[in-house]
Enzyme design. Structure first.
Site: not given
Ligand code: AMP
Length: 124
Positions: A112, A103-105, A97, A42-43, A110
């Site tokens: 975590h 909290g899904q973005s 999420n 995760d970034i 995916h």
């Molecule tokens: P969520 O908020 O559950 O949808 O999780 C999305 C996750 O993706 C977050 O923890 C971000 O930090 C991670 N994320 C978004 N873009 C990237 C990326 N390019 N490389 C790695 N992780 C990412």
């Protein structure tokens, strides 16, 4: 050359950042893979080990994945356990999420994978 990148046939969303990661169009730090899934860092890590396990193909969220392809869901859980064993002590939290209030973005399912510490519990 990133050995984890492999084009998949089938479900893809050209606007999805995780589909772009799977395709190798956006860089990521891959740590492991299985036939149907990949694991990368995760970034914005929230634990000493914070990985994302995603299917190579596009499913919007965990409910869609479980309903459409439960075998792939099980494969993702196996991959999560594998990386938690390789990078930590094998104990892990696996979070999906689902929906913006949870909290899904990113709308490519995916998990975590959090590990490597005594994890707290403060979801709200
Ligand atoms: P969520 O908020 O559950 O949808 O999780 C999305 C996750 O993706 C977050 O923890 C971000 O930090 C991670 N994320 C978004 N873009 C990237 C990326 N390019 N490389 C790695 N992780 C990412």
């Amino acid at each position: 050359m990133n050995t984890y990148v492999r084009m998949t046939e089938g479900r893809k969303d050209p606007d999805c950042i995780f589909c772009k990661i799977v395709a190798g169009d956006v860089p990521a730090e891959f740590v492991d893979e299985s036939p149907g899934a990949v694991a990368f860092k995760d970034i914005n890590p929230q634990a000493p080990v914070h990985l994302l396990v995603i299917p190579r193909e596009h499913y919007g969220d965990v409910s869609e994945l479980a309903a459409t392809n439960p075998q792939l869901m099980a494969e993702m859980v196996d991959l999560a356990a594998q990386v938690a064993g390789d990078l930590a002590d094998g104990q892990f939290r696996l979070i999906f999420n689902s929906g913006p209030r949870a909290g899904q973005s990113v709308y490519h399912v995916h998990g975590h994978v959090l590990a490597g510490a005594d994890l707290g519990w403060t979801p709200a």
